[in-house]
Design a protein around this motif. Structure first.
Motif, PDB file in Angstrom:
ATOM      1  N   GLU A   1       0.834  -1.208   0.000  1.00 25.40           N
ATOM      2  CA  GLU A   1       0.000   0.000   0.000  1.00 25.40           C
ATOM      3  C   GLU A   1       0.867   1.256   0.000  1.00 25.40           C
ATOM      4  OE1 GLU A   1      -0.799  -2.649   1.797  1.00 25.40           O
ATOM      5  OE2 GLU A   1      -2.690  -3.114   0.805  1.00 25.40           O
ATOM      6  N   ARG A   2       2.023   1.153   0.597  1.00 27.94           N
ATOM      7  CA  ARG A   2       2.939   2.290   0.600  1.00 27.94           C
ATOM      8  C   ARG A   2       3.325   2.640  -0.832  1.00 27.94           C
ATOM      9  NH1 ARG A   2       6.683   2.919   5.180  1.00 27.94           N
ATOM     10  NH2 ARG A   2       8.212   4.515   4.711  1.00 27.94           N
ATOM     11  N   ILE A   3       3.594   1.618  -1.614  1.00 28.02           N
ATOM     12  CA  ILE A   3       3.984   1.818  -3.008  1.00 28.02           C
ATOM     13  C   ILE A   3       2.825   2.418  -3.812  1.00 28.02           C
ATOM     14  CG2 ILE A   3       4.544   0.563  -5.147  1.00 28.02           C
ATOM     15  CD1 ILE A   3       6.179  -1.402  -3.342  1.00 28.02           C
ATOM     16  N   SER A   4       1.646   1.809  -3.733  1.00 29.99           N
ATOM     17  CA  SER A   4       0.535   2.276  -4.561  1.00 29.99           C
ATOM     18  C   SER A   4       0.114   3.693  -4.175  1.00 29.99           C
ATOM     19  CB  SER A   4      -0.653   1.314  -4.467  1.00 29.99           C
ATOM     20  OG  SER A   4      -1.066   1.152  -3.137  1.00 29.99           O
ATOM     21  N   ASN A   5       0.106   4.002  -2.887  1.00 33.52           N
ATOM     22  CA  ASN A   5      -0.293   5.339  -2.467  1.00 33.52           C
ATOM     23  C   ASN A   5       0.707   6.401  -2.911  1.00 33.52           C
ATOM     24  OD1 ASN A   5      -2.813   5.620  -0.450  1.00 33.52           O
ATOM     25  ND2 ASN A   5      -1.997   3.562  -0.386  1.00 33.52           N
ATOM     26  N   ALA A   6       1.986   6.093  -2.814  1.00 36.85           N
ATOM     27  CA  ALA A   6       3.000   7.056  -3.266  1.00 36.85           C
ATOM     28  C   ALA A   6       2.859   7.290  -4.765  1.00 36.85           C
ATOM     29  CB  ALA A   6       4.400   6.550  -2.922  1.00 36.85           C
ATOM     30  N   LEU A   7       2.609   6.214  -5.516  1.00 41.89           N
ATOM     31  CA  LEU A   7       2.482   6.355  -6.974  1.00 41.89           C
ATOM     32  C   LEU A   7       1.258   7.198  -7.337  1.00 41.89           C
ATOM     33  CD1 LEU A   7       3.441   2.738  -8.130  1.00 41.89           C
ATOM     34  CD2 LEU A   7       4.772   4.832  -8.513  1.00 41.89           C
ATOM     35  N   VAL A   8       0.136   6.964  -6.658  1.00 41.04           N
ATOM     36  CA  VAL A   8      -1.055   7.774  -6.944  1.00 41.04           C
ATOM     37  C   VAL A   8      -0.779   9.241  -6.594  1.00 41.04           C
ATOM     38  CG1 VAL A   8      -3.475   8.173  -6.364  1.00 41.04           C
ATOM     39  CG2 VAL A   8      -2.657   5.837  -6.687  1.00 41.04           C
ATOM     40  N   ALA A   9      -0.087   9.464  -5.481  1.00 42.07           N
ATOM     41  CA  ALA A   9       0.256  10.849  -5.113  1.00 42.07           C
ATOM     42  C   ALA A   9       1.100  11.502  -6.207  1.00 42.07           C
ATOM     43  CB  ALA A   9       1.002  10.865  -3.776  1.00 42.07           C
ATOM     44  N   MET A  10       2.051  10.749  -6.756  1.00 36.82           N
ATOM     45  CA  MET A  10       2.897  11.292  -7.838  1.00 36.82           C
ATOM     46  C   MET A  10       2.051  11.622  -9.065  1.00 36.82           C
ATOM     47  SD  MET A  10       6.128   8.704  -7.780  1.00 36.82           S
ATOM     48  CE  MET A  10       7.149   8.530  -6.311  1.00 36.82           C
ATOM     49  N   ALA A  11       1.139  10.721  -9.401  1.00 38.26           N
ATOM     50  CA  ALA A  11       0.300  10.929 -10.585  1.00 38.26           C
ATOM     51  C   ALA A  11      -0.582  12.163 -10.409  1.00 38.26           C
ATOM     52  CB  ALA A  11      -0.550   9.693 -10.856  1.00 38.26           C
TER      53      ALA A  11
END
Lengths: 423, 423
Positions: free
Chosen positions: B74-84
Motif C-alpha cells: 500500500e505504501r507503493i501504490s499510495n505514493a504512486l497515486v500521489a505522484m500521478a
C-alpha cells in the motif's frame, strides 16, 4: 559478548536463496554470543523497478513521494530477512528507519542524519532478539515525513546505528573481499589490505575507490566506529577501517594504495579577463547549479594578453549542465570560450607515510613518465597525490604507480604494516 | 464544499495507466471544490507476490514480520497515486496508516481499529492538499508495531477515516456498478439498488454479497458514515448505503435482494448423548480452533435412543480442521460419528419489509419447492431468511427467489422504493 552491526547490500539479498544464506550468517553471529543489529538494502533490482514505475506515472515525481515509494524496498527486504532468521529458530524483529530512531533533516532524496535515538532497537536487543533496521531511510525531524539518505545510504545507516549503540564493530558485507591496494581488475597483483586508517580510506573513497562511500567513512571517523569490510560470499577476513593515521609507525607505512576514477570530465574556460573576481564568478555559477567541482588549475596569465585560462574537473554527469550555465554567462564574465573534455581519468596515490617521506612526488612523476602517461593537472593533499590524464592511459598509470611503490610485493612497502592475507 | 473519502481497490491501480486514470478522477473531485482523502489498496498482484516471497524464505513467517512486509504494497501504490496527482498539477501527500493515526490492537494480520487520530491528515487538508492514506494498515497501540487489518481492510480504513474526519461520504470504488438485487452473473434481470440501509447491507454481506465486507459496513453503521459503492471504470451513480431500515416506509419496502454463498461446508455430529452440556462441548471445541460457525440445527432427540444429531455450517476452508478437532474429542464427548459435506450452498432473502409482512416465509418455501430445491437447514433473522441446499441447486434457488419476489421487475416489489437506474 560484543555488539555487532552488520550491513548487507542489495545483491547479497537479491533472491530468496540468498536471503536464507544471509540469515544463516546472522544467526551464526548471534550463536557466537553476540548482540546483532542488521541493516539490509533493498533486494537486487527493487529500487530500479520502483523508479521505473514512478517515471511511468509522473515525469517529475515529487521528492517526498519518491522517498515514500523507495523506502518500501528496504521494508520488504528487512522483513524477509527477519522471517528467514525466525525460520532458523532465532528471534528477529525488523524496524523501519523511523522506528529505529534515524532522525534526519528534511532534504528528501539526500537527507543527512541529525540524530539516532535507537530506544526500540536497544529494547529488542535486551530481550534477546536480533534486530533488523531498514537502511537508507529516516524520518524528518521537522515534518515527520519519511526521508532517504541518498547514495550509499544503507552503509551510513549502519555506521550511524553502530555509533549510537556503541557497537564494537560495524561490518559492511559487500561483493568484494575487502579494500585493495588497487582495483584487482586492473592490477593483477593488487593486494587486499588488512587494515587502513580513516583518513586514508577517506582519500581512497574520494578518489574513486567504490567499496565504501565517502559519507559513511566520514561518519565512522567522527564517531570512532571501526568498520569491517567483508565479502558476503566468503569468510575471508576482509579489511578493518579504523584508527588515525597518526598511529601508524612513520618508518614503515609509506603508501597504502592507488585509486582511480573514470567518472570525471574537464572544463576549460579560455581567455578569462585577468581581473579580481572573474574566477569567483565562474565557480559561483557552477556552484549555483549544485555541481561539485574537484581539481582546479589556473594558468599563469600572459601579461601581454591580460587573459588567463581556468580549468577544473567535475562529475561527467554534470558536464552538460555546467557548460550550458557557463555559456549563458559568457557575455557577463567576458571569457573567450568553454572547452569540454570527457576523455580524462584521474589516478591517485594515497598513503599516510608520504607526509614524512620526501621524494614520493618525484617517484610518482617518474613512474608516469616511464609509462608514457602525460600529466594534465596535478593536485595534492597531505597524504595524497592525484593527477588527471587521458582516459586511455588510466589503466597504465594505475599499474605503473602500483609497481613503482612496490604495493604488490609482500616483502616491501606497505606490506610490512598492512601485511595482507594474499588473495 | 464537502469532505469526500474515496477508496480504490487493487485492480483499479493495477498498472501505471490505471493509476493515472484514478488520479484524474481524484483531481476532478478536488476541482469540483471538495476536500479529498483517498485510500488505495496495493497494486494488483503485489500482495500475492510478497506472500510468495515470504513462503520462499520461511515456511511459517511470523505475523509481525508478515505485516511489515505486506504493508509495503500500500505504501507503493499510495505514493504512486500521489505522484500521478502531482503531475496533474494538484498537491498530494501520502501517509502510512501509522502516520494517518490509524491505531489498532496488536493482533497482527487481523488487527481491529481502536482509534483514529488523523491530525496530520487534517493539517494537510487544511493546506489544500489531497491526502492519500495507505489502506489495510495501522499501528499497534501497545507495541507501536505495524499491523494489518485483514481481509477488506482498506474498505475499513476508508470508513474509519471518514468517521474520524466527519466526512460527508465514503466512496468505495470497485469493479462492479454497485449493490445488486442478486448476482447479475446468475440472475439476468438483477437490478442495481439506488440505496440500501446499513442493516440490510450487513445481512447481504454476511450472506455472501462480496461488494462490501461485513466489517466495513458495521463500522459505517456504528458511526453513521454514508457509504457510496461505485464503479472505478464508469461514472454510473452506484449504490448508497445509509440510514436505518426504520426509516423505510413499511408499506413499500418488502424485499431488497437475494444473496448466496458457496464458501460454506456442513458438519453433522451424529449420535450426541442428549445430556446438558454436550452441544456446548462441541461448539467450544470448534471455537477453540478459532473457527466461526454460521447456521446451527439440532434435531429433536429420539427419546428411545437418548441421542441427538447436531448440524452446523462453517467456512469450507476451516472444514478439515474442525473435523480433526472433533474426531480427537470423540471419546470425551461420546458421539457416534462426524459427517462432513462440502457440496452445499446457502441462499438468503434480505429485506427490512419482511418484519411486518406475513407470508414471506411461505412464499419463500413455495418458490424453492416449485424450483425443486430441497431445504436442508433454515435460519432466520428479523430481516432475513437463509436456507442451506445442494450446491448444484444454488443458482436455481437464487433465480427462483428473485422471480418470486418480483425483484427484477421495475414496476413491482422493491423497485418502488429502491427504483434502480437499470443496468
Amino acid at each position: 559478548m560484543a555488539l555487532v552491526v552488520q550491513k548487507y547490500g542489495g545483491s547479497s539479498v537479491g533472491s530468496a536463496e540468498r536471503i536464507r544464506r544471509v540469515a544463516e550468517r546472522i544467526v551464526d553471529t548471534k550463536k557466537a554470543g553476540h548482540d546483532v543489529v542488521v541493516v539490509v538494502s533493498a533486494m537486487g533490482d527493487t529500487t530500479d523497478e520502483l523508479l521505473d514505475l514512478a517515471r511511468q506515472v509522473a515525469p517529475v515525481p515529487p521528492a517526498r513521494e519518491m522517498d515514500m515509494l523507495l523506502t518500501a524496498g528496504e521494508r520488504i527486504s528487512n522483513a524477509l530477512v527477519a522471517m528467514a532468521i525466525h525460520s532458523l529458530g532465532a528471534e528477529a524483529r525488523s524496524f523501519t528507519g523511523s522506528q529505529a530512531g534515524v532522525i534526519t533533516d528534511g532534504a528528501h532524496g539526500r537527507a543527512r542524519i541529525i540524530d539516532v535515538t535507537p530506544g526500540r532497537v536497544r529494547s529488542a536487543l535486551d530481550e534477546g532478539s536480533i534486530v533488523l533496521v531498514a537502511g537508507f531511510q529516516g524520518v524528518s525531524q521537522t515534518s515527520k515525513d519519511v526521508t532517504t539518505l541518498g547514495r550509499g545510504g544503507s552503509d551510513t545507516t549502519a555506521v550511524a546505528l553502530a555509533a549510537a549503540l556503541g557497537a564494537d564493530v560495524c561490518e559492511i558485507y559487500t561483493d568484494v573481499d575487502g579494500v585493495f591496494s588497487a582495483d584487482p581488475r586492473i592490477v593483477a597483483d593488487a593486494r587486499q589490505l588488512e587494515s587502513i586508517s580513516y583518513e586514508e580510506m577517506l582519500e581512497m573513497a574520494a578518489c574513486g575507490a567504490k567499496v565504501l562511500m565517502l559519507r559513511c567513512v566520514e561518519y565512522a571517523r567522527r564517531y570512532g566506529v571501526p568498520v569491517h569490510v567483508r565479502s558476503s560470499y566468503s569468510t575471508k577476513p576482509g579489511t578493518i577501517v579504523s584508527g588515525s593515521m597518526e598511529d601508524i609507525p612513520v618508518e614503515q607505512a609509506i603508501i597504502t594504495g592507488v585509486a582511480h576514477d573514470r567518472s570525471e570530465a574537464k572544463v576549460t574556460v579560455v581567455g578569462v579577463p585577468d581581473n579580481p573576481g572573474k574566477a569567483a564568478q565562474i565557480f559561483r555559477a557552477v556552484a549555483d547549479a549544485e555541481i561539485d567541482i574537484d581539481m582546479v588549475l589556473q594558468n599563469v596569465s600572459g601579461a601581454a594578453t591580460g587573459r588567463t585560462d581556468i580549468t577544473f574537473t567535475l562529475p561527467r554527469t554534470d558536464g552538460p549542465a555546467a557548460v550550458e550555465k557557463l555559456t549563458k554567462l559568457q557575455p557577463v564574465i567576458g571569457f573567450t570560450q568553454v572547452l569540454y573534455d570527457e576523455n580524462v581519468g584521474k589516478v591517485s596515490l594515497i598513503g599516510a607515510g608520504m607526509r614524512s617521506h620526501p621524494g614520493v612526488t618525484a617517484t610518482f612523476c617518474e613512474a608516469l613518465a616511464t609509462a608514457g602517461v602525460n600529466i594534465d593537472i596535478i593536485s595534492t593533499s597531505e597524504i595524497r597525490i592525484s593527477v588527471l590524464c587521458r582516459d586511455t592511459q588510466l589503466d597504465d598509470a594505475v599499474r605503473a604507480l602500483h609497481a613503482a611503490f612496490d604495493l604488490g610485493d609482500p616483502d616491501g612497502g606497505q606490506a610490512v604494516v598492512y601485511g595482507g592475507t594474499g588473495r
